[in-house]
Design an enzyme around this catalytic site. Structure first.
Site, PDB file in Angstrom:
ATOM      1  N   PRO A   1      40.957  14.915  18.689  1.00 41.58           N
ATOM      2  CG  PRO A   1      39.683  14.257  16.861  1.00 41.58           C
ATOM      3  CD  PRO A   1      41.077  14.522  17.306  1.00 41.58           C
ATOM      4  CD  GLU A   2      41.922   9.870  23.384  1.00 45.58           C
ATOM      5  OE1 GLU A   2      41.328   9.438  24.390  1.00 45.58           O
ATOM      6  OE2 GLU A   2      43.100   9.609  23.141  1.00 45.58           O
TER       7      GLU A   2
ATOM      8  CG  HIS B   1      43.376  20.485   4.933  1.00 38.61           C
ATOM      9  ND1 HIS B   1      43.376  19.605   3.870  1.00 38.61           N
ATOM     10  CD2 HIS B   1      44.668  20.767   5.182  1.00 38.61           C
ATOM     11  CE1 HIS B   1      44.623  19.356   3.505  1.00 38.61           C
ATOM     12  NE2 HIS B   1      45.424  20.049   4.282  1.00 38.61           N
TER      13      HIS B   1
ATOM     14  NE  ARG C   1      45.878  10.967   9.274  1.00 40.23           N
ATOM     15  CZ  ARG C   1      46.296  10.062  10.160  1.00 40.23           C
ATOM     16  NH1 ARG C   1      46.526  10.432  11.402  1.00 40.23           N
ATOM     17  NH2 ARG C   1      46.455   8.818   9.806  1.00 40.23           N
TER      18      ARG C   1
END
Length: 284
Positions: free
Chosen positions: A3-4, A101, A120
């Site tokens: 994700p940018e 996740h 994460r």
DNA sequence: CCATTAACCTGACAGC
DNA sequence: TGCTGTCAGGTTAATG
């Protein structure tokens, strides 16, 4: 999917197709937190609400609900949004289709499921009165949108004129410009032809103008590339988005510079703990 | 004020 | 195979 800003923009467009105008009939929350604890009574506050609109601010996804609250999502380093119509029917048969996740799932009235997956767990979810959204502690200090009108050469020149930091670090500073990340800053500086080490207060108006120009070019091209992969909202999956094949310098340490007629090589240096990739020959 | 570092987490990958 | 070390697209908090 990492994700940018262009990736978040692409995710937003997928989420608009999946959620806008529909009602969140239920929510599954499978752990108490991501980076921070989830908002109190999140399930109760969201369930039954209609998604009035869905927008992006920097790298944040804002989901405006009919309950006059706005859900704020951030994908962190490894967050993904998985949109799937099939899951619901499999789920009805009693099979668990969710992965390790898959932390939060929104069940839309239409049958579409929207799942926040984040290995994460640097991502975040918060909920705030829409009226006070701008004042949210995560949003209130953000600089202008890099693709917006207020991001121009005059603004950036002023924002940088007294700073003693490097251009690499300054462009990553979300208070200066919001939404730029490590990959695209490297690419922007390559296109402008300046070193990531350049101290910003010494930059000429001319150079700052070029930076603004390339910020726009690089982001727009990446959004376009992401948009072209977004055939329909089911494409909002793990494969959507990243455009690594087009990088000129990012992650190309030791490789030949891609600028025409340049005989340099891409080198890596660490600035504020982040890798910068650049050509020492054509980026001065 | 500025700059650097650690911290939050898991997974992928290189090398032994 | 498995162990160890390194690195990762973001951001905040702590420290010098």
């Amino acid at each position: 999917m990492l994700p940018e800003l262009p990736e978040v923009e692409t995710v937003c467009r997928g989420m608009i197709l999946a959620m806008e105008g529909d009602i969140i009939s239920s929510v599954d929350i499978r752990r108490p937190n991501l980076r921070w604890p989830f908002p109190v009574k999140m399930k109760e506050r969201i369930s039954g609400a209609k998604v009035n609109s869905l927008t992006r601010r920097a790298k944040y996804i804002l989901i405006n609900l009919s309950s006059d609250e706005t859900l704020i999502l951030h994908l962190g380093m490894s967050g993904r949004i998985l949109i799937d119509e099939k899951k619901k029917s499999i789920l009805d048969k009693g099979d668990n289709v969710f992965g390790k996740h898959d932390h939060v799932t929104f069940y839309m009235k239409s049958g579409t499921t929207v799942t926040f997956n984040d290995p994460r767990r640097f991502g975040a979810i918060d909920l705030i009165e829409t009226e006070h959204c701008d004042k949210h502690w995560l949003l209130s200090k953000l600089g202008p949108e890099p693709l917006g009108n207020s991001m121009n050469a005059n603004y950036l020149f002023d924002a940088l004129r007294h700073k003693t930091t490097s251009i690499k670090v300054a462009l990553l500073d979300q208070k200066v410009v919001s939404g730029l990340g490590n990959i695209y800053v490297c690419e922007i500086l390559f296109r402008v032809g300046i070193s990531p080490r350049r101290i910003v207060k010494n930059l000429s108006m001319r150079t700052v103008s070029r930076i603004v120009e390339e910020i726009r070019n690089v982001l727009n091209e990446a959004i376009l590339a992401g948009g072209s992969t977004l055939r329909d909202h089911r494409q909002t999956n793990g494969d959507l988005g990243y455009f690594q094949h087009n990088f000129s310098v990012y992650n190309r340490e030791g490789d030949r510079c891609r600028k025409e007629k340049c005989s340099g090589f891409v080198i890596r240096l660490v600035q504020s703990g982040r890798s910068s990739f650049y050509c020492s020959k054509c980026q001065k």
